[in-house]
Design an enzyme around this catalytic site. Structure first.
Site, PDB file in Angstrom:
ATOM      1  N   CYS A  71      63.245  58.976  41.432  1.00 14.55           N
ATOM      2  CA  CYS A  71      62.920  58.274  40.177  1.00 14.55           C
ATOM      3  C   CYS A  71      62.498  56.822  40.333  1.00 14.55           C
ATOM      4  O   CYS A  71      61.379  56.446  39.977  1.00 14.55           O
ATOM      5  CB  CYS A  71      64.121  58.334  39.230  1.00 14.55           C
ATOM      6  SG  CYS A  71      64.629  60.000  38.769  1.00 14.55           S
ATOM      7  N   HIS A 127      64.948  52.795  34.199  1.00 16.05           N
ATOM      8  CA  HIS A 127      65.433  52.991  35.574  1.00 16.05           C
ATOM      9  C   HIS A 127      64.798  52.042  36.582  1.00 16.05           C
ATOM     10  O   HIS A 127      64.630  52.387  37.758  1.00 16.05           O
ATOM     11  CB  HIS A 127      65.237  54.439  36.016  1.00 16.05           C
ATOM     12  CG  HIS A 127      66.270  54.893  37.002  1.00 16.05           C
ATOM     13  ND1 HIS A 127      66.191  56.075  37.703  1.00 16.05           N
ATOM     14  CD2 HIS A 127      67.420  54.307  37.421  1.00 16.05           C
ATOM     15  CE1 HIS A 127      67.230  56.218  38.491  1.00 16.05           C
ATOM     16  NE2 HIS A 127      68.003  55.149  38.348  1.00 16.05           N
TER      17      HIS A 127
END
Length: 552
Positions: A71, A127
């Site tokens: 990610c 993130h």
């Protein structure tokens, strides 16, 4: 290719934009841990993704689209236009208690687009750091953000369980308690619809819709899960429902653009952030079949991902686009589409403008693609032309095999695609769906098929790990086709063998040596990762994750 080839520039030379209102609206819809085989336009018949398929069949299917395998690095590359080895984001993800993020020295996609007059909106997962407010989306070029700062959370309670449970849902810097109990995919979609409905069309819109589906934990509305009883695996039924909600979101967003009369001047990207989490990774059951490996590996299943582009501004559609394209290419590519890629900006990026290639006005701007160099994990991989070398492994080889061959089938009917929300929304544009036969032909072209030979060795082999990359170079074994990347480099012809069954290192030591030398030419900066800070724990902040370093 980075550094030297960054001077290469592909810019549309004929001006199309006469005013700011002519700039194309840009919509990026990003899936989280969606596998190669989790969309039906890649050939899966387990469940359908009619809205995603409709975008793909009326635009470009990117058969050679690559990202980072996990990610945080993937999102950093997408928004910065740089390979993670050049901004310290190449090693692992940001865990909630850790005080680091994508460096503030990086100018991000929304900031470049703001300079061109865009209204910039972020919805969903970030993130890329939140330990200080300056690292959060609304301080990194987005006019607004609604969603999650962390990497994953419960889809209903929005509690993020990273050793220390805390609520993670924010509107800009404010905790958004009203989201509690509502399904994340629905919340994000409703917010995206509202943004489109309220948008002033005199200015171009950049909407970054980053879902947390189908990332674990596996959760979806039970009535939808029940529709997939024909799928034998219980977890996979829930996964199918999660992808269906994601597909529904694509349909609703496209319909909202049509209702606002924005669709004819829009570029829509549907992408996965990395390969699917398969074989029980994080408890998930994604499918990258028939590709090898999955999330957080450097096999094709970890780095070769779902990608499709739809826009009436594209020429030569529909088609399956062949040619390497990487996540860091999107920033210069979209700036080119908006005619905002300046000469002085080109060398700021590792990525390249692919706008001409996507429009069939040129070839792909490179044939060399660095997957990653992470010396903290002694893993490296690079591709040049058809050749790919893999060095080292993750998780002791636990996710190095071929997983996710699916059971439970439904009929694939192109008329279902045509009757989807997207299919109906685009029918009056200059990029409608083609005939049913063309859709089926595109599906066949987009499907990867591989046949392993009978002598392919098992992928998970318990042997001593190498102590360094250099030791691996020296210990290269030329007497076997068995692939043990933690012992010696493995070499594959990805064009002929996209599933990485046949290690050709013994047959082509010249190519192995050339690729090793190429890897040595890269010079990664130190990683940014930091150990956890106990002051971040939600128990200190009303059971929420917050920008704790601003207050201590």
């Amino acid at each position: 290719m980075y550094g030297i080839l960054s001077a290469y520039l592909l810019i549309t030379t004929i001006s199309r934009v006469s005013s700011i209102s002519d700039l194309p609206h840009i919509i990026i819809i990003l899936a989280d841990d969606l596998g190669w085989n989790d969309v039906s336009f890649h050939g899966s018949n387990q469940f359908l993704t009619p809205n995603i398929d409709a975008l793909a069949y009326s635009g470009l299917i990117l058969k050679d689209y690559y990202t980072q395998p996990i990610c945080t690095p993937s999102r950093a590359a997408l928004l910065s236009g740089k390979h993670p080895i050049h901004n310290g984001m190449q090693h692992d993800v940001i865990y909630a208690p850790e005080p680091w993020g994508l460096p503030l020295t990086e100018k991000l996609m929304p900031e470049f687009l703001q300079d061109l007059g865009y209204t910039t909106r972020a919805v969903g997962k970030w993130h890329l750091g939140f330990f200080k407010a300056d690292y959060t989306p609304s301080r990194r070029g987005f006019d607004s953000h609604y969603g999650a700062w962390l990497g994953h959370q419960d889809h209903y309670t929005h509690m993020a369980f990273e050793k220390h449970p805390g609520f993670d849902f924010h509107r800009e810097l404010n905790v958004s308690w009203e989201a509690k109990g509502k399904y994340a995919a629905d919340i994000f979609t409703e917010e995206a619809e509202h943004i489109i409905q309220e948008h002033d069309v005199e200015s171009p819109l950049f909407l970054y819709l980053a879902h947390i589906s189908p990332h674990a934990p596996l959760e979806a509305p039970q009535d939808l899960i029940n529709q997939f009883r024909y799928i034998p695996d219980r977890k996979r039924r829930t996964f199918a429902a999660m992808v269906t909600k994601l597909d529904e979101s694509v349909g609703r967003v496209t319909q909202a653009l049509r209702d606002k009369n924005m669709l004819n001047n829009s570029i829509i990207l549907f992408l996965s952030d990395n390969g699917g989490a398969t074989n029980g990774f994080n408890g998930n059951v994604a499918s990258n079949w028939p590709l090898r490996g999955g999330k957080d590996t450097l096999w094709e299943g970890g780095v070769r991902v779902v990608g499709a582009v739809w826009s009436p501004l594209l020429s030569g559609t529909p088609r399956v686009h062949r040619g390497l394209i990487n996540s860091e290419d999107w920033l210069p590519t979209l700036l080119s589409a908006a005619e905002g890629l300046k000469d002085e900006d080109v060398n700021k990026f590792d990525g390249f403008s692919q706008w001409d290639a996507l429009n069939k006005r040129g070839t792909a701007p490179y044939d060399t693609l660095l997957h990653n160099i992470d010396d903290n994990r002694t893993i490296r991989a690079i591709r040049k032309g058809p050749w790919k070398i893999v060095i080292g492994r993750t998780y002791g080889g636990q996710y190095d095999g071929h997983y996710g061959k699916l059971s439970g089938k439904v009929a694939y009917d192109p008329e279902v695609i045509r009757d989807s929300m997207v299919g109906r929304a685009i029918q009056d544009t200059s990029s409608p769906l083609p005939s049913s036969q063309i859709m089926l032909d595109l599906r066949a072209q987009a499907t990867v098929t591989c046949t392993p030979s009978s002598d392919v060795a098992p992928h998970v082999i318990q042997v001593r790990e190498i102590n360094s990359i250099e030791q691996g170079f020296r210990s290269q074994r030329k007497d076997t086709s068995e692939c043990k990347p933690h012992i010696a480099p493995c070499l594959f012809n990805i064009v002929e063998d996209p599933c990485e069954y046949h290690n050709l290192a013994a047959e082509r030591p010249d190519v192995v040596n050339d690729l090793i030398e190429l890897l040595k030419s890269y010079h990664p900066v130190p990683i940014n990762n930091k150990p956890e800070d106990p002051r971040s724990f939600p128990s200190n902040w009303n059971n929420t994750w917050t920008t704790w370093m601003d207050f201590v």
